[in-house]
Design a protein around this motif. Structure first.
Motif, PDB file in Angstrom:
ATOM      1  N   MET A   1      35.112  44.560  37.183  1.00  0.00           N
ATOM      2  CA  MET A   1      33.664  44.633  37.667  1.00  0.00           C
ATOM      3  C   MET A   1      32.783  45.444  36.881  1.00  0.00           C
ATOM      4  SD  MET A   1      33.985  43.420  41.368  1.00  0.00           S
ATOM      5  CE  MET A   1      34.946  41.895  42.039  1.00  0.00           C
ATOM      6  N   THR A   2      33.384  46.512  36.168  1.00  0.00           N
ATOM      7  CA  THR A   2      32.470  47.474  35.277  1.00  0.00           C
ATOM      8  C   THR A   2      32.932  47.458  34.103  1.00  0.00           C
ATOM      9  OG1 THR A   2      33.142  49.763  34.963  1.00  0.00           O
ATOM     10  CG2 THR A   2      33.491  48.866  37.248  1.00  0.00           C
ATOM     11  N   ALA A   3      32.089  47.444  33.026  1.00  0.00           N
ATOM     12  CA  ALA A   3      32.397  47.429  31.708  1.00  0.00           C
ATOM     13  C   ALA A   3      33.299  48.519  31.258  1.00  0.00           C
ATOM     14  CB  ALA A   3      31.278  47.581  30.790  1.00  0.00           C
ATOM     15  N   SER A   4      33.407  49.512  31.896  1.00  0.00           N
ATOM     16  CA  SER A   4      34.227  50.922  31.295  1.00  0.00           C
ATOM     17  C   SER A   4      35.546  50.434  31.423  1.00  0.00           C
ATOM     18  CB  SER A   4      33.606  52.258  31.957  1.00  0.00           C
ATOM     19  OG  SER A   4      33.771  51.998  33.457  1.00  0.00           O
ATOM     20  N   LEU A   5      35.899  49.680  32.385  1.00  0.00           N
ATOM     21  CA  LEU A   5      37.226  49.653  32.739  1.00  0.00           C
ATOM     22  C   LEU A   5      37.958  48.900  31.723  1.00  0.00           C
ATOM     23  CD1 LEU A   5      37.355  49.224  36.611  1.00  0.00           C
ATOM     24  CD2 LEU A   5      37.280  51.318  35.463  1.00  0.00           C
ATOM     25  N   SER A   6      37.327  47.955  31.082  1.00  0.00           N
ATOM     26  CA  SER A   6      38.096  47.221  29.833  1.00  0.00           C
ATOM     27  C   SER A   6      37.930  47.913  28.513  1.00  0.00           C
ATOM     28  CB  SER A   6      37.526  45.837  29.904  1.00  0.00           C
ATOM     29  OG  SER A   6      35.902  46.094  29.613  1.00  0.00           O
ATOM     30  N   SER A   7      37.258  49.140  28.090  1.00  0.00           N
ATOM     31  CA  SER A   7      36.949  49.915  27.290  1.00  0.00           C
ATOM     32  C   SER A   7      38.280  50.741  26.805  1.00  0.00           C
ATOM     33  CB  SER A   7      35.895  50.535  27.182  1.00  0.00           C
ATOM     34  OG  SER A   7      34.634  49.905  27.762  1.00  0.00           O
ATOM     35  N   PRO A   8      38.088  51.244  25.570  1.00  0.00           N
ATOM     36  CA  PRO A   8      39.026  52.299  25.206  1.00  0.00           C
ATOM     37  C   PRO A   8      39.027  53.403  26.565  1.00  0.00           C
ATOM     38  CG  PRO A   8      37.968  51.985  23.564  1.00  0.00           C
ATOM     39  CD  PRO A   8      37.329  51.015  24.565  1.00  0.00           C
ATOM     40  N   LYS A   9      40.400  54.200  26.741  1.00  0.00           N
ATOM     41  CA  LYS A   9      40.522  55.106  27.674  1.00  0.00           C
ATOM     42  C   LYS A   9      39.486  56.250  27.407  1.00  0.00           C
ATOM     43  CE  LYS A   9      45.625  54.862  27.862  1.00  0.00           C
ATOM     44  NZ  LYS A   9      46.747  55.852  27.833  1.00  0.00           N
ATOM     45  N   PRO A  10      38.934  56.614  28.545  1.00  0.00           N
ATOM     46  CA  PRO A  10      37.950  57.932  28.426  1.00  0.00           C
ATOM     47  C   PRO A  10      38.781  58.891  27.956  1.00  0.00           C
ATOM     48  CG  PRO A  10      37.582  56.586  30.450  1.00  0.00           C
ATOM     49  CD  PRO A  10      38.833  55.806  29.934  1.00  0.00           C
ATOM     50  N   LYS A  11      38.323  59.880  27.225  1.00  0.00           N
ATOM     51  CA  LYS A  11      38.649  61.089  26.902  1.00  0.00           C
ATOM     52  C   LYS A  11      38.437  62.276  27.777  1.00  0.00           C
ATOM     53  CE  LYS A  11      39.417  60.809  21.965  1.00  0.00           C
ATOM     54  NZ  LYS A  11      39.037  61.315  20.597  1.00  0.00           N
ATOM     55  N   LEU A 308      32.014  48.334  43.763  1.00  0.00           N
ATOM     56  CA  LEU A 308      33.150  47.427  44.187  1.00  0.00           C
ATOM     57  C   LEU A 308      34.457  47.769  43.485  1.00  0.00           C
ATOM     58  CD1 LEU A 308      31.509  43.923  44.405  1.00  0.00           C
ATOM     59  CD2 LEU A 308      32.194  45.536  46.368  1.00  0.00           C
ATOM     60  N   GLN A 309      34.534  48.329  42.203  1.00  0.00           N
ATOM     61  CA  GLN A 309      35.699  48.856  41.649  1.00  0.00           C
ATOM     62  C   GLN A 309      35.185  50.071  40.481  1.00  0.00           C
ATOM     63  OE1 GLN A 309      38.971  47.454  42.590  1.00  0.00           O
ATOM     64  NE2 GLN A 309      39.407  49.160  41.598  1.00  0.00           N
ATOM     65  N   PRO A 310      35.075  51.213  41.041  1.00  0.00           N
ATOM     66  CA  PRO A 310      34.467  52.137  39.884  1.00  0.00           C
ATOM     67  C   PRO A 310      35.515  52.903  39.035  1.00  0.00           C
ATOM     68  CG  PRO A 310      34.600  53.004  42.388  1.00  0.00           C
ATOM     69  CD  PRO A 310      35.064  51.498  42.282  1.00  0.00           C
ATOM     70  N   HIS A 311      36.929  52.440  39.445  1.00  0.00           N
ATOM     71  CA  HIS A 311      38.022  52.781  38.698  1.00  0.00           C
ATOM     72  C   HIS A 311      38.977  52.034  38.681  1.00  0.00           C
ATOM     73  CE1 HIS A 311      38.570  53.985  42.875  1.00  0.00           C
ATOM     74  NE2 HIS A 311      37.572  54.993  42.776  1.00  0.00           N
TER      75      HIS A 311
END
Length: 321
Positions: A1-11, A308-311
């Protein structure tokens, strides 16, 4: 539900000893299993050991903070004439200036170079000051990167602090994605819309203030307002949500389904929110029911809410809240 979760791993920057690197003054490490075995599945860690980086070697004489807690110096514990304050501070500024791709940093607690808070500062005669200090490297790094989510390894054992930190990391990562894609008024408003209920849960006053700020968006220079908005957002997200504020958000979100739910379903939802508020069940229980109703009754505005799903769900961070 958040774009960041399907992106490359955060550093994430991290004190190297927390990943098991044998870089401490005695040649040992302080491996954090949470970091090395759990979080490493979701983040790319970039390790740093400032004491080794400035040439102190392994093993080495341990250092400690001395002087005024607000402006301590880092000196050798055996040879006080060994003063590494300036090199540690310079390395902190250097790392901060060269790591724009970091979305957070986990520091080694109580370290005279890396500790974020509660680091002992010694006075004449060898007694610790009543007031604690901050590690020299950490102080210099954080001064250059005030919006970056930072935390100490020990505090991450607290489920509330752990969930709060990781939530901030993913919010920071999504903002960096926005900037890379190109800052526009629409992109800023969309970002805020997605994070509204997350913000309401952590800082209801800033939730209103930032809404008002963006309500006058056309009257401001976007390149001046956006960094100001984001700094305020990150400061607000640093506050830990409470059962009361979470319950308030759950009430707001369940309100979007009042026309679609039966009276029994509404009653069940209200009962679970009340049980959560009074500490009977964890946050994941009413949240799971809310997501169930969202799947059965799709609502585009609710579906986009980062709250709803921040991580990543597999981290199970809300099971203990």
């Amino acid at each position: 539900m958040t774009a960041s979760l399907s992106s490359p791993k955060p550093k994430l920057g991290i004190s190297a000893c927390l990943l098991g690197a044998e870089v401490r003054f005695n040649g040992g490490h302080k491996e954090s299993r949470l970091c090395s075995r759990t979080l490493s599945d979701y983040f790319d860690f970039v390790p740093f050991c400032p004491e080794v980086a400035i040439g102190m070697g392994i093993p080495r004489e341990p250092i400690r903070l001395v002087g005024a807690p607000e402006t301590p110096r880092a000196v050798g514990s055996v040879r006080p004439e060994l003063d590494v304050t300036a090199p540690l501070a310079a390395y902190g500024e250097k790392v901060a200036g060269e790591t724009d791709d970091l979305c957070g940093y986990i520091f080694m607690q109580q370290s005279p170079s890396c500790g974020l808070e509660r680091v002992k500062v010694y006075q004449e005669g060898g007694r610790p000051s009543e007031h604690k200090g901050r590690g020299i490297f950490a102080q210099a790094f954080c001064a250059r990167r005030p919006d970056l989510p930072v935390e100490e390894d020990g505090r991450l054992n607290d489920p509330i602090l752990r969930e709060n930190f990781i939530t901030r990391v993913f919010a920071y990562a999504e903002w960096q994605q926005l900037l890379r894609a190109g800052l526009t008024r629409k992109a800023l408003l969309d970002f805020h819309a997605r994070h509204k209920y997350l913000l309401m849960a952590t800082d209801p006053l800033q939730y209103k203030a930032l809404g008002q700020l963006l309500g006058n968006l056309t009257q401001h220079d976007l390149n001046e307002l956006a960094p100001r908005y984001f700094s305020a957002l990150m400061a607000a997200l640093k506050k830990c949500a409470t059962r009361r504020t979470h319950s308030n958000v759950l009430q707001h979100l369940s309100g979007y389904f009042k026309q679609a739910l039966s009276s029994e379903e509404k009653q069940e939802m209200q009962q679970l929110i009340s049980q959560y508020r009074h500490g009977v069940v964890p946050l994941v229980v009413p949240l799971t029911l809310l997501k169930h109703h969202l799947r059965r009754n799709p609502h585009s505005y609710v579906a986009q809410q980062v709250y709803l799903q921040p991580h990543p769900e597999n981290l199970s961070l809300r099971n203990a809240l």
